[in-house]
Design a protein around this motif. Structure first.
Motif, short mmCIF file in Angstrom:
data_model
loop_
_atom_site.label_atom_id
_atom_site.label_comp_id
_atom_site.label_asym_id
_atom_site.label_seq_id
_atom_site.Cartn_x
_atom_site.Cartn_y
_atom_site.Cartn_z
N TYR A 9 -0.43 3.12 1.14
CA TYR A 9 -0.39 2.68 2.77
C TYR A 9 -0.93 4.00 3.20
O TYR A 9 -1.81 3.71 4.58
CB TYR A 9 1.19 2.96 3.00
N LYS A 10 -0.72 5.15 2.62
CA LYS A 10 -1.24 6.53 3.38
C LYS A 10 -3.14 6.20 2.92
O LYS A 10 -3.55 6.28 4.68
CB LYS A 10 -0.98 7.69 2.45
N ALA A 11 -3.59 6.06 2.67
CA ALA A 11 -5.41 5.62 2.73
C ALA A 11 -5.87 4.14 3.30
O ALA A 11 -6.27 3.99 3.26
CB ALA A 11 -5.83 5.10 1.17
N GLY A 12 -4.43 3.53 3.66
CA GLY A 12 -4.86 1.93 4.44
C GLY A 12 -5.35 1.34 3.43
O GLY A 12 -6.43 0.35 4.59
N VAL A 13 -5.26 1.03 2.56
CA VAL A 13 -5.99 -0.18 1.13
C VAL A 13 -4.82 -0.70 0.62
O VAL A 13 -3.77 -0.62 0.92
CB VAL A 13 -6.67 0.42 0.79
N SER A 14 -5.34 -1.59 -0.07
CA SER A 14 -4.63 -2.28 -0.90
C SER A 14 -4.14 -1.57 -2.24
O SER A 14 -4.78 -1.33 -2.55
CB SER A 14 -4.91 -3.71 -1.14
N VAL A 15 -3.43 -2.51 -2.83
CA VAL A 15 -2.16 -1.27 -4.53
C VAL A 15 -3.31 -1.56 -5.17
O VAL A 15 -3.48 -1.36 -6.33
CB VAL A 15 -1.10 -2.07 -4.59
N ALA A 16 -4.29 -3.28 -4.85
CA ALA A 16 -5.38 -3.23 -5.91
C ALA A 16 -5.87 -2.11 -5.88
O ALA A 16 -6.78 -2.09 -6.90
CB ALA A 16 -5.80 -4.76 -6.07
N THR A 17 -6.62 -1.79 -4.68
CA THR A 17 -8.16 -1.11 -4.33
C THR A 17 -7.28 0.66 -4.85
O THR A 17 -8.05 1.13 -5.71
CB THR A 17 -8.07 -1.12 -2.76
N VAL A 18 -6.04 0.76 -4.94
CA VAL A 18 -5.91 1.65 -5.52
C VAL A 18 -5.71 2.08 -6.47
O VAL A 18 -6.15 3.21 -7.94
CB VAL A 18 -4.27 2.37 -5.46
N SER A 19 -5.27 0.92 -7.45
CA SER A 19 -5.27 0.42 -9.12
C SER A 19 -6.92 0.68 -9.43
O SER A 19 -6.40 0.94 -10.40
CB SER A 19 -4.34 -0.76 -9.24
N ARG A 20 -7.85 -0.06 -8.81
CA ARG A 20 -9.23 0.11 -9.00
C ARG A 20 -9.57 1.38 -9.27
O ARG A 20 -10.64 1.86 -9.95
CB ARG A 20 -9.27 -0.76 -8.83
N VAL A 21 -8.81 2.60 -8.23
CA VAL A 21 -9.51 4.21 -8.73
C VAL A 21 -9.71 4.73 -9.80
O VAL A 21 -10.22 5.58 -9.89
CB VAL A 21 -9.16 4.03 -6.48
N ILE A 22 -8.04 4.40 -9.85
CA ILE A 22 -6.94 5.36 -10.55
C ILE A 22 -7.39 4.66 -12.16
O ILE A 22 -7.99 5.76 -13.03
CB ILE A 22 -5.52 4.27 -10.73
N ASN A 23 -8.00 3.56 -11.81
CA ASN A 23 -8.46 2.85 -13.73
C ASN A 23 -9.76 2.85 -13.76
O ASN A 23 -10.61 2.70 -14.71
CB ASN A 23 -7.67 1.79 -13.70
N ASN A 24 -10.49 3.36 -13.16
CA ASN A 24 -12.18 3.24 -12.52
C ASN A 24 -12.93 1.43 -13.67
O ASN A 24 -13.18 1.44 -13.87
CB ASN A 24 -13.13 3.91 -13.00
#
Length: 333
Positions: A9-24
């Motif tokens: 929510y803070k970054a203005g993206v989907s949860v899936a996008t956060v997951s991809r950043v975290i797990n590369n």
């Protein structure tokens, strides 16, 4: 404690996008990645078991980026990909690029952001550099109907030069010499390669092709009608025409019938693709069979394999076309 949802929510993206950043696990645009990482720092967020679980759930998605689902050619492409998705139990997500560079990019981004790690992409207008950039971060990205030497093992393509050469040669063998080529009006690889096959076959027969033998039009039924009018208005006594695809041939045939032109006696026509309706036209259309459904199945299998194993043995993914002879070409004695 902050959650992945809070970061998204803070970054203005989907949860899936956060997951991809975290797990590369997949490509994320640099600007998007920076916003996610900034939000993570602000929340002091760290990778946890929930993030790992989400990453695993995203692994069974197969994406398809096509051009136009209403076009019979792309319907066959989609059918091939869907068959493999069903067989492998993968969820299929489909987007359209519409032969527009920005739309192709946004559609590809959408598939990635929805968690598709295996993607079959028909991209005609995106630059080679952009495709390679995505491919570098997306191991499961497979390109169909286009060849890039740098990622040849992840491309599925047709030998368009040979296919067009075969079609042109067939007309030449039937006594035709003044052969028009009805081509697409946008600068895509298929256009260039099929014209190359035509020019080569004509040159081999000792025929120099004037520029006004090449007629460009939208590659749909309306474009075929426009091409027929241009052909008749040219004043050149063509005896045959090759078309970029079967729907253009269908449009031409309709227009010519309305002008009381007898086919194939006054004009022979050869299409390209061998869509289902080609055999039901009058006269039934001689055409080049493009094995796009089989190509799509190969591409889907390859994308799923790459997304899970990350590497495969080198293979040749170039397909060959064949001429389907029906009733739209007459012999000139």
């Amino acid at each position: 404690m902050a959650t992945m949802k809070d970061v998204a929510y803070k970054a203005g993206v989907s949860v899936a996008t956060v997951s991809r950043v975290i797990n590369n696990t997949a490509y994320v645009e640099p600007g998007t990645r920076e916003r996610v990482e900034k939000a993570m720092r602000e929340f002091n967020y760290r990778r946890n078991s929930a993030a790992l679980a989400l990453a695993k759930r995203c692994g069974n998605m197969l994406g398809l980026l096509t051009v136009n689902l209403a076009d019979p050619f792309f319907a066959l492409l989609s059918k091939g990909v869907e068959k493999i998705a069903r067989k492998e139990g993968a969820k299929l997500m489909v987007c359209s690029g519409g032969h527009l560079e920005e739309l192709e990019k946004s559609a590809l981004e959408f598939l990635i952001n929805q968690g598709c790690e295996a993607i079959v992409a028909h991209v005609s207008r995106m630059s080679d550099a952009d495709i390679l950039r995505y491919a570098a971060h997306m191991p499961g990205l497979v390109i169909i109907n286009r060849y890039l030497p740098a990622i040849a093992n992840r491309c599925i393509w047709l030998d368009n030069v040979r296919a067009s050469h075969i079609a042109t040669n067939y007309l030449l063998q039937n006594g035709h010499r003044k052969i028009a080529y009805i081509t697409a009006d946008i600068p895509i690889d298929d256009r260039k390669l099929r014209l190359e096959g035509y020019y080569t076959a004509m040159a081999d027969a000792g025929i120099t092709v004037p520029s006004n033998w090449i007629i460009s039009a939208p590659f749909n039924e309306k474009g075929g009608e426009q091409a027929a009018e241009k052909l008749l208005e040219s004043g050149i006594d063509f005896t045959a025409a090759l078309t970029f695809n079967d729907v253009m041939a269908a449009g031409m045939m309709r227009s010519l019938h309305r002008r009381k032109i007898n086919l194939p006696e006054q004009l022979s026509i050869v299409g390209f693709d061998d869509i289902v309706t080609a055999q039901y036209l009058y006269p039934s259309l001689t055409t080049v069979h493009n094995p796009i459904e089989q190509m799509a199945q190969r591409a889907a299998n390859l994308a799923l394999q790459l997304s899970s194993t990350k590497e495969i043995a080198p293979q040749m993914n170039m397909f060959s076309a064949e001429l389907i002879v029906r009733d739209s070409v007459c012999l000139i004695k």
